[in-house]
Design a protein around this motif. Structure first.
Motif, PDB file in Angstrom:
ATOM      1  N   GLN A  78       0.824  -1.210   0.000  1.00 43.65           N
ATOM      2  CA  GLN A  78       0.000   0.000   0.000  1.00 43.65           C
ATOM      3  C   GLN A  78       0.860   1.262   0.000  1.00 43.65           C
ATOM      4  N   GLN A  79       2.173   1.102   0.151  1.00 43.15           N
ATOM      5  CA  GLN A  79       3.074   2.253   0.267  1.00 43.15           C
ATOM      6  C   GLN A  79       4.127   2.269  -0.854  1.00 43.15           C
ATOM      7  N   LEU A  80       3.816   1.642  -1.972  1.00 49.55           N
ATOM      8  CA  LEU A  80       4.820   1.523  -3.032  1.00 49.55           C
ATOM      9  C   LEU A  80       5.239   2.871  -3.609  1.00 49.55           C
ATOM     10  N   ASP A  81       4.324   3.831  -3.601  1.00 53.31           N
ATOM     11  CA  ASP A  81       4.644   5.125  -4.217  1.00 53.31           C
ATOM     12  C   ASP A  81       5.752   5.864  -3.471  1.00 53.31           C
ATOM     13  N   GLN A 122      12.606  -9.744  10.931  1.00 55.93           N
ATOM     14  CA  GLN A 122      11.454  -9.019  11.468  1.00 55.93           C
ATOM     15  C   GLN A 122      10.727  -8.177  10.415  1.00 55.93           C
ATOM     16  N   ASN A 123      11.246  -8.147   9.202  1.00 57.14           N
ATOM     17  CA  ASN A 123      10.648  -7.326   8.145  1.00 57.14           C
ATOM     18  C   ASN A 123       9.512  -8.073   7.445  1.00 57.14           C
ATOM     19  N   GLU A 124       8.497  -7.323   7.014  1.00 56.94           N
ATOM     20  CA  GLU A 124       7.428  -7.925   6.231  1.00 56.94           C
ATOM     21  C   GLU A 124       7.987  -8.354   4.872  1.00 56.94           C
ATOM     22  N   ALA A 125       7.591  -9.543   4.417  1.00 54.39           N
ATOM     23  CA  ALA A 125       8.155 -10.070   3.173  1.00 54.39           C
ATOM     24  C   ALA A 125       7.201 -11.072   2.543  1.00 54.39           C
ATOM     25  N   PHE A 126       7.418 -11.351   1.261  1.00 55.34           N
ATOM     26  CA  PHE A 126       6.687 -12.422   0.598  1.00 55.34           C
ATOM     27  C   PHE A 126       7.575 -13.019  -0.491  1.00 55.34           C
ATOM     28  N   GLN A 127       7.248 -14.240  -0.913  1.00 59.53           N
ATOM     29  CA  GLN A 127       7.975 -14.887  -1.998  1.00 59.53           C
ATOM     30  C   GLN A 127       7.186 -14.736  -3.279  1.00 59.53           C
ATOM     31  N   LEU A 128       7.876 -14.341  -4.338  1.00 59.50           N
ATOM     32  CA  LEU A 128       7.265 -14.129  -5.641  1.00 59.50           C
ATOM     33  C   LEU A 128       7.978 -15.008  -6.670  1.00 59.50           C
ATOM     34  N   ASP A 145      10.200  -5.663   2.694  1.00 54.23           N
ATOM     35  CA  ASP A 145      10.011  -4.247   3.026  1.00 54.23           C
ATOM     36  C   ASP A 145      11.177  -3.776   3.886  1.00 54.23           C
ATOM     37  N   ASN A 146      11.761  -2.631   3.519  1.00 54.58           N
ATOM     38  CA  ASN A 146      12.884  -2.100   4.291  1.00 54.58           C
ATOM     39  C   ASN A 146      12.786  -0.577   4.358  1.00 54.58           C
ATOM     40  N   ASP A 147      11.865  -0.113   5.173  1.00 62.96           N
ATOM     41  CA  ASP A 147      11.655   1.325   5.392  1.00 62.96           C
ATOM     42  C   ASP A 147      11.320   2.046   4.084  1.00 62.96           C
ATOM     43  N   THR A 148      12.256   2.822   3.518  1.00 57.56           N
ATOM     44  CA  THR A 148      11.943   3.639   2.347  1.00 57.56           C
ATOM     45  C   THR A 148      12.238   2.926   1.029  1.00 57.56           C
ATOM     46  N   GLU A 149      12.739   1.695   1.094  1.00 58.16           N
ATOM     47  CA  GLU A 149      13.079   0.953  -0.114  1.00 58.16           C
ATOM     48  C   GLU A 149      12.522  -0.460  -0.023  1.00 58.16           C
ATOM     49  N   ILE A 150      12.650  -1.191  -1.136  1.00 60.25           N
ATOM     50  CA  ILE A 150      12.254  -2.588  -1.184  1.00 60.25           C
ATOM     51  C   ILE A 150      13.485  -3.416  -1.520  1.00 60.25           C
ATOM     52  N   ILE A 151      13.646  -4.519  -0.806  1.00 57.27           N
ATOM     53  CA  ILE A 151      14.752  -5.426  -1.056  1.00 57.27           C
ATOM     54  C   ILE A 151      14.262  -6.568  -1.937  1.00 57.27           C
ATOM     55  N   GLU A 152      14.985  -6.809  -3.030  1.00 57.69           N
ATOM     56  CA  GLU A 152      14.700  -7.939  -3.921  1.00 57.69           C
ATOM     57  C   GLU A 152      15.843  -8.937  -3.786  1.00 57.69           C
ATOM     58  N   TYR A 153      15.512 -10.161  -3.352  1.00 57.83           N
ATOM     59  CA  TYR A 153      16.539 -11.185  -3.160  1.00 57.83           C
ATOM     60  C   TYR A 153      16.321 -12.313  -4.152  1.00 57.83           C
ATOM     61  N   ASP A 154      17.245 -12.480  -5.068  1.00 59.96           N
ATOM     62  CA  ASP A 154      17.196 -13.532  -6.079  1.00 59.96           C
ATOM     63  C   ASP A 154      17.594 -14.855  -5.409  1.00 59.96           C
ATOM     64  N   LEU A 155      16.625 -15.750  -5.228  1.00 60.14           N
ATOM     65  CA  LEU A 155      16.881 -16.983  -4.494  1.00 60.14           C
ATOM     66  C   LEU A 155      17.849 -17.936  -5.203  1.00 60.14           C
ATOM     67  N   PRO A 156      17.687 -18.207  -6.501  1.00 57.33           N
ATOM     68  CA  PRO A 156      18.627 -19.135  -7.147  1.00 57.33           C
ATOM     69  C   PRO A 156      20.072 -18.624  -7.147  1.00 57.33           C
ATOM     70  N   ARG A 157      20.241 -17.322  -7.362  1.00 58.33           N
ATOM     71  CA  ARG A 157      21.600 -16.777  -7.468  1.00 58.33           C
ATOM     72  C   ARG A 157      22.156 -16.288  -6.126  1.00 58.33           C
ATOM     73  N   GLN A 158      21.276 -16.180  -5.118  1.00 52.53           N
ATOM     74  CA  GLN A 158      21.650 -15.645  -3.804  1.00 52.53           C
ATOM     75  C   GLN A 158      22.336 -14.287  -3.953  1.00 52.53           C
ATOM     76  N   LYS A 159      21.597 -13.396  -4.638  1.00 52.15           N
ATOM     77  CA  LYS A 159      22.054 -12.027  -4.815  1.00 52.15           C
ATOM     78  C   LYS A 159      20.945 -11.079  -4.371  1.00 52.15           C
ATOM     79  N   VAL A 160      21.322  -9.885  -3.955  1.00 56.52           N
ATOM     80  CA  VAL A 160      20.369  -8.934  -3.402  1.00 56.52           C
ATOM     81  C   VAL A 160      20.597  -7.550  -4.007  1.00 56.52           C
TER      82      VAL A 160
END
Length: 217
Positions: A132-135, A160-166, A182-197
């Motif tokens: 709801q806070q993507l903007d 402790q951060n809100e997260a989901f798997q896509l 979710d990480n305050d003012t940004e979003i963290i994207e973690y690539d599971l197969p490559r283990q990169k963020v």
């Protein structure tokens, strides 16, 4: 409507489809042979379909035909998006307006529905608070480049951060699998197969949803 996995496989068999249902494991009752196990699954499945009024006197009811159609189109899809417990077949109609959705609501319990894609997106935004806070989510200049990052370290640091798997699947192949955090003012994207963020902006995640769900905008 709620189904056991056994009921889904019985409904699938009524569609003359004996293949595995995408993202629904077939229950295991008999370790000695697949055929014997399938017989048990179908017996339980037809019993459940009768209980919920989708199968009577050896034939599917009108409501049963409706859900049989939804499952058939779900099975014939070539592209799926999964978000936590939701599995969305995204190419079920020529106009790209609808998605056929399986949601796992409990152990061995699923709902199956045909849903307007815009309504489905609204459900995601309603149920996942930080969507709801993507903007206001902006990409950080310091972390916008992919970096190696161990999964155990990620889980410890962002536990402790809100997260989901896509995830996104195309022609039986998973082409995208990530944790979105979710990480305050940004979003963290973690690539599971490559283990990169890396960090991404809210508008980037919006575009990802539109791309994966084939939403007409």
């Amino acid at each position: 409507m709620e189904f056991t996995s056994e009921a889904l496989y019985a409904l699938n068999m009524l569609n003359d489809d004996s293949t595995d249902i995408f993202n629904v494991p077939i229950p295991k009752y008999n370790e000695e042979g697949e055929l014997e196990n399938l017989k048990i699954v179908l017996e339980k499945g037809y019993s459940h379909l009768e209980k919920i009024g989708l199968f009577q006197n050896g034939e599917p009811t009108e409501e049963g035909l409706k859900y049989g159609y939804i499952l058939k189109k779900y099975q014939k899809a070539k592209r799926y998006m999964t978000l936590n417990n939701f599995t969305c077949a995204v190419d079920v109609d020529k106009n790209k307006m609808f998605s056929h959705v399986l949601e796992k609501t409990d152990e061995n319990i699923y709902t199956l529905e045909r849903t307007d894609k815009m309504i489905l997106l609204a459900v995601f935004y309603q149920n996942i608070k930080f969507l709801q806070q993507l903007d206001i989510k902006q990409q950080s200049e310091d972390t916008k480049i992919w970096q190696d990052y161990a999964l155990l370290r990620l889980e410890a640091y962002y536990s402790q951060n809100e997260a989901f798997q896509l995830q996104y699947f195309e022609y039986d192949k998973c082409t995208y699998s990530a944790l979105i955090i979710d990480n305050d003012t940004e979003i963290i994207e973690y690539d599971l197969p490559r283990q990169k963020v890396r960090s991404i902006a809210g508008k980037t995640l919006k575009k990802q949803f539109v791309k994966f769900m084939k939403v007409q905008v």
